[in-house]
Design a protein around this motif. Structure first.
Motif, short mmCIF file in Angstrom:
data_model
loop_
_atom_site.label_atom_id
_atom_site.label_comp_id
_atom_site.label_asym_id
_atom_site.label_seq_id
_atom_site.Cartn_x
_atom_site.Cartn_y
_atom_site.Cartn_z
N GLU A 20 1.01 -1.08 -0.20
CA GLU A 20 0.27 0.26 0.36
C GLU A 20 0.66 1.36 -0.05
OE1 GLU A 20 -4.03 -0.15 2.57
OE2 GLU A 20 -3.04 1.53 3.32
N GLN A 23 2.36 1.51 -3.72
CA GLN A 23 1.72 2.65 -4.55
C GLN A 23 1.60 3.66 -4.37
OE1 GLN A 23 0.24 0.92 -7.11
NE2 GLN A 23 -1.17 1.65 -7.40
N ASN A 24 1.49 3.92 -2.63
CA ASN A 24 1.62 5.78 -2.44
C ASN A 24 2.82 6.32 -3.39
OD1 ASN A 24 0.86 7.96 -1.12
ND2 ASN A 24 0.38 6.94 0.38
N SER A 27 2.67 6.14 -7.17
CA SER A 27 1.82 6.95 -7.96
C SER A 27 2.14 8.41 -6.86
CB SER A 27 0.03 7.19 -6.73
OG SER A 27 0.53 7.81 -5.71
N ASP B 2 -4.59 4.67 3.17
CA ASP B 2 -3.84 4.74 2.63
C ASP B 2 -3.76 5.05 1.09
OD1 ASP B 2 -0.25 4.59 3.70
OD2 ASP B 2 -1.23 5.35 3.04
N PHE B 3 -4.75 4.06 0.64
CA PHE B 3 -5.14 3.80 -1.00
C PHE B 3 -5.62 5.40 -1.16
CE2 PHE B 3 -5.61 -1.29 -0.49
CZ PHE B 3 -4.22 -1.26 -0.93
N THR B 5 -4.69 7.74 -0.60
CA THR B 5 -3.76 9.27 -0.55
C THR B 5 -3.22 8.62 -1.85
OG1 THR B 5 -2.84 8.89 1.52
CG2 THR B 5 -1.55 9.82 0.26
N SER B 6 -3.15 7.28 -2.43
CA SER B 6 -2.97 7.27 -3.91
C SER B 6 -3.49 7.90 -4.97
CB SER B 6 -2.51 6.24 -3.91
OG SER B 6 -1.57 5.38 -3.05
N ILE B 9 -3.03 11.47 -4.63
CA ILE B 9 -1.87 11.88 -5.51
C ILE B 9 -2.23 11.81 -7.22
CG2 ILE B 9 0.64 11.58 -5.92
CD1 ILE B 9 0.39 10.26 -2.87
N ALA B 10 -2.46 10.97 -7.39
CA ALA B 10 -3.28 10.31 -8.83
C ALA B 10 -4.19 11.68 -9.64
CB ALA B 10 -3.47 9.38 -9.19
N VAL B 119 -2.70 4.35 -12.67
CA VAL B 119 -2.48 4.39 -11.41
C VAL B 119 -3.42 4.62 -10.74
CG1 VAL B 119 -1.21 5.32 -9.36
CG2 VAL B 119 0.04 5.11 -11.48
N MET B 126 -6.46 -2.99 -6.36
CA MET B 126 -6.31 -2.85 -5.11
C MET B 126 -7.04 -3.25 -3.81
SD MET B 126 -2.54 -1.79 -5.14
CE MET B 126 -1.53 -2.23 -4.18
#
Lengths: 137, 136
Positions: A20, A23-24, A27, B2-3, B5-6, B9-10, B119, B126
């Protein structure tokens, strides 16, 4: 003994949380693929040995003592994985070192690893269910 | 989580690329916008700027589009005495937009946008996998 204390489960949980975080980081690389001077980062790979040592009940594992069961303790697992700069092979004139192809490969790799981890997790769950005497899925 | 956050960002990447696309479109649309007055300056090409900034809340490096900066290169000159924007010698100043460069820029923005989308897709799957654990 609660679920996270089962070594297999806690290892998988650790793995998933590492993926996880990765992935952060990835990205961030992709989003900054056009930022001048940006250098690609990646997490330091997990060490299987330390993972094994970290998951078992360790005599050196120290937590804060609480006077009440309801107090929030300090959890042993932190989401702080160290990352390092890993410039990709090519670097553009503005100093950006993110190669989108490289990052895409890493992203799909992370996704596949995560898939493997979740599959293993559900497998472990169904094994426990078998041990409990109920038929699996 | 956390996902999320991803995803954020994307999303910041997507936002920046579409902002960049806006500047490029502006340049292409104004590729032959001359001055309103005789001998005046025509449309000046803009350059999209991108910079990263650290988001304390998310503990991540987001990306954002800065103000477009003007391209200070020389204007093209075209001989067209009948044009109302022509100066005394009959030359018209044309914008310093090179459509080839703009198309290349556009392609690059499109590529980055697609990468951000990939992404996002992968993060989403996920996340879905994690939620799927509940169903077993």
């Amino acid at each position: 003994m609660n679920m996270p204390d089962v070594p297999l489960m806690s290892m998988l949980r650790e793995r998933m949380s590492w993926l996880e975080s990765r992935q952060n980081v990835l990205s961030q690389n992709v989003a900054n693929a056009d930022t001048p001077g940006f250098i690609a980062r990646d997490l330091v790979p997990q060490d299987f040995e330390s993972l094994l040592k970290g998951s078992g009940p360790s005599p050196f594992h120290i937590t804060l003592a609480g006077s009440d069961a309801h107090h929030i303790g300090v959890t042993s697992s932190t989401n702080d994985y160290s990352s390092r700069e890993t410039p990709d092979v090519e670097q553009s004139l503005n100093g950006n070192s993110v190669s989108l192809e490289q990052e895409m490969i890493k992203v799909s790799d992370t996704q596949a690893q995560f898939q493997a981890a979740t599959n293993l997790y559900s497998k472990a769950l169904s094994m426990m269910r078998t041990a409990l005497g109920k038929s699996g899925p | 989580m956390d996902f999320n956050t991803s995803m954020m960002i994307a999303a910041s990447g997507l936002r920046t690329q579409s902002e960049r696309m806006k500047t490029i479109t502006e340049n292409i649309a104004n590729a032959s916008s001359t001055s309103q007055v005789a001998g005046g300056d025509p449309y000046r090409r803009k350059v999209a700027t991108i910079h990263s900034n650290f988001h304390r809340d998310l503990n991540a490096t987001l990306v954002e589009a800065g103000n477009p900066s003007p391209d200070l290169s020389d204007f093209r000159k075209q001989y067209d005495p009948g044009n109302p924007a022509a100066d005394k010698t009959g030359y018209v100043k044309m914008p310093n937009v090179n459509s080839l460069i703009e198309i290349m820029d556009m392609r690059e923005a499109q590529r980055s946008y697609e990468a951000d989308l990939t992404v996002m897709d992968s993060t989403k799957s996920m996340l879905a996998r994690t939620i799927d654990l509940l169903r077993r």
